[in-house]
Design a protein around this motif. Structure first.
Motif, short mmCIF file in Angstrom:
data_model
loop_
_atom_site.label_atom_id
_atom_site.label_comp_id
_atom_site.label_asym_id
_atom_site.label_seq_id
_atom_site.Cartn_x
_atom_site.Cartn_y
_atom_site.Cartn_z
N PHE A 148 -1.22 -46.66 -16.71
CA PHE A 148 -0.91 -45.24 -16.83
C PHE A 148 -2.04 -44.39 -16.28
CE2 PHE A 148 2.00 -47.11 -19.78
CZ PHE A 148 3.14 -46.33 -19.65
N ALA A 149 -3.25 -44.92 -16.29
CA ALA A 149 -4.40 -44.20 -15.75
C ALA A 149 -5.49 -45.22 -15.45
CB ALA A 149 -4.90 -43.17 -16.75
N ASP A 150 -6.35 -44.90 -14.46
CA ASP A 150 -7.49 -45.77 -14.18
C ASP A 150 -8.55 -44.97 -13.44
OD1 ASP A 150 -6.20 -45.54 -11.72
OD2 ASP A 150 -6.58 -47.61 -11.15
N GLY A 151 -9.75 -45.55 -13.38
CA GLY A 151 -10.84 -44.89 -12.70
C GLY A 151 -12.09 -45.75 -12.69
N PHE A 152 -13.14 -45.26 -12.03
CA PHE A 152 -14.42 -45.95 -11.93
C PHE A 152 -15.54 -45.04 -12.43
CE2 PHE A 152 -11.82 -47.91 -8.68
CZ PHE A 152 -12.07 -49.25 -8.86
N GLU A 153 -16.50 -45.63 -13.10
CA GLU A 153 -17.68 -44.90 -13.56
C GLU A 153 -18.91 -45.77 -13.34
OE1 GLU A 153 -17.38 -41.79 -14.47
OE2 GLU A 153 -15.19 -41.88 -14.45
N SER A 158 -19.87 -44.21 -20.02
CA SER A 158 -19.08 -43.22 -19.31
C SER A 158 -17.65 -43.72 -19.07
CB SER A 158 -19.74 -42.86 -17.98
OG SER A 158 -19.00 -41.91 -17.29
N ALA A 159 -17.51 -44.99 -18.70
CA ALA A 159 -16.18 -45.57 -18.48
C ALA A 159 -15.39 -45.60 -19.79
CB ALA A 159 -16.31 -46.98 -17.91
N LYS A 160 -16.06 -45.95 -20.87
CA LYS A 160 -15.41 -45.97 -22.19
C LYS A 160 -14.94 -44.57 -22.57
CE LYS A 160 -16.24 -47.73 -26.88
NZ LYS A 160 -15.75 -46.65 -27.68
N TYR A 161 -15.78 -43.59 -22.36
CA TYR A 161 -15.43 -42.20 -22.67
C TYR A 161 -14.21 -41.74 -21.86
CZ TYR A 161 -15.53 -37.13 -22.57
OH TYR A 161 -15.17 -35.81 -22.62
N HIS A 162 -14.24 -41.97 -20.56
CA HIS A 162 -13.14 -41.51 -19.70
C HIS A 162 -11.84 -42.26 -19.99
CE1 HIS A 162 -15.13 -38.55 -17.17
NE2 HIS A 162 -16.20 -39.32 -17.26
N GLY A 163 -11.94 -43.56 -20.30
CA GLY A 163 -10.75 -44.32 -20.66
C GLY A 163 -10.13 -43.83 -21.96
N GLY A 197 -20.34 -50.45 -10.79
CA GLY A 197 -20.28 -49.90 -12.13
C GLY A 197 -19.14 -50.51 -12.93
N TRP A 198 -18.36 -49.65 -13.59
CA TRP A 198 -17.31 -50.09 -14.49
C TRP A 198 -15.97 -49.47 -14.12
CZ3 TRP A 198 -18.05 -53.48 -18.54
CH2 TRP A 198 -19.37 -53.84 -18.78
N ARG A 199 -14.92 -50.25 -14.22
CA ARG A 199 -13.56 -49.76 -13.99
C ARG A 199 -12.89 -49.64 -15.36
NH1 ARG A 199 -8.94 -52.09 -9.99
NH2 ARG A 199 -7.32 -50.71 -10.74
N TRP A 200 -12.20 -48.54 -15.59
CA TRP A 200 -11.44 -48.37 -16.82
C TRP A 200 -9.96 -48.22 -16.48
CZ3 TRP A 200 -8.62 -43.91 -17.22
CH2 TRP A 200 -9.04 -42.82 -16.46
N GLN A 201 -9.11 -48.71 -17.38
CA GLN A 201 -7.66 -48.61 -17.22
C GLN A 201 -7.02 -48.36 -18.57
OE1 GLN A 201 -6.18 -52.28 -15.61
NE2 GLN A 201 -7.51 -52.21 -13.83
N VAL A 202 -5.96 -47.57 -18.57
CA VAL A 202 -5.12 -47.40 -19.75
C VAL A 202 -3.79 -48.07 -19.40
CG1 VAL A 202 -3.99 -45.80 -21.32
CG2 VAL A 202 -6.23 -45.23 -20.38
N CYS A 203 -3.46 -49.12 -20.15
CA CYS A 203 -2.26 -49.92 -19.87
C CYS A 203 -1.40 -50.03 -21.13
CB CYS A 203 -2.64 -51.33 -19.44
SG CYS A 203 -3.67 -51.40 -17.98
N ASP A 204 -0.10 -50.30 -20.92
CA ASP A 204 0.75 -50.61 -22.05
C ASP A 204 0.78 -52.12 -22.27
OD1 ASP A 204 2.44 -51.59 -20.09
OD2 ASP A 204 4.10 -50.23 -20.54
N GLN A 205 1.55 -52.58 -23.23
CA GLN A 205 1.55 -54.00 -23.57
C GLN A 205 2.14 -54.88 -22.49
OE1 GLN A 205 3.50 -53.75 -27.29
NE2 GLN A 205 5.55 -53.59 -26.43
#
Length: 81
Positions: A42-47, A52-57, A29-37
């Motif tokens: 700061f957060a990550d996950g799989f959908e 769904s990945a876009k929503y959770h990110g 599927g898709w991996r999402w991550q919230v990163c700084d520059q």
């Protein structure tokens, strides 16, 4: 992308920029991550699906920014005492 700022009496201090990164994973599927520059996560996950990945990110980014706002209010209140 989103820029996080902390208010000061004389102006606004730029803290950093955050972004949600979506990566396609084979068969998973898709991996999402919230990163700084700087690339710090700061957060990550799989959908299973990209929406769904876009929503959770984006939800994780919103939560991160909402907590930063609360922490700023608490620090401002404690400095006034």
């Amino acid at each position: 992308m989103c820029v996080c700022e902390i208010g000061k009496e004389q102006g606004t201090k730029l803290v950093g920029m955050f972004e949600v990164i979506l990566t396609r994973r084979k068969r998973f599927g898709w991996r999402w991550q919230v990163c700084d520059q700087s690339g710090k996560k700061f957060a990550d996950g799989f959908e299973r699906t990209r929406p769904s990945a876009k929503y959770h990110g984006e939800r994780a980014l919103f939560f991160l920014l909402s907590q930063a706002h609360l922490l700023r209010d608490r620090s401002a209140a404690s400095s006034e005492d």
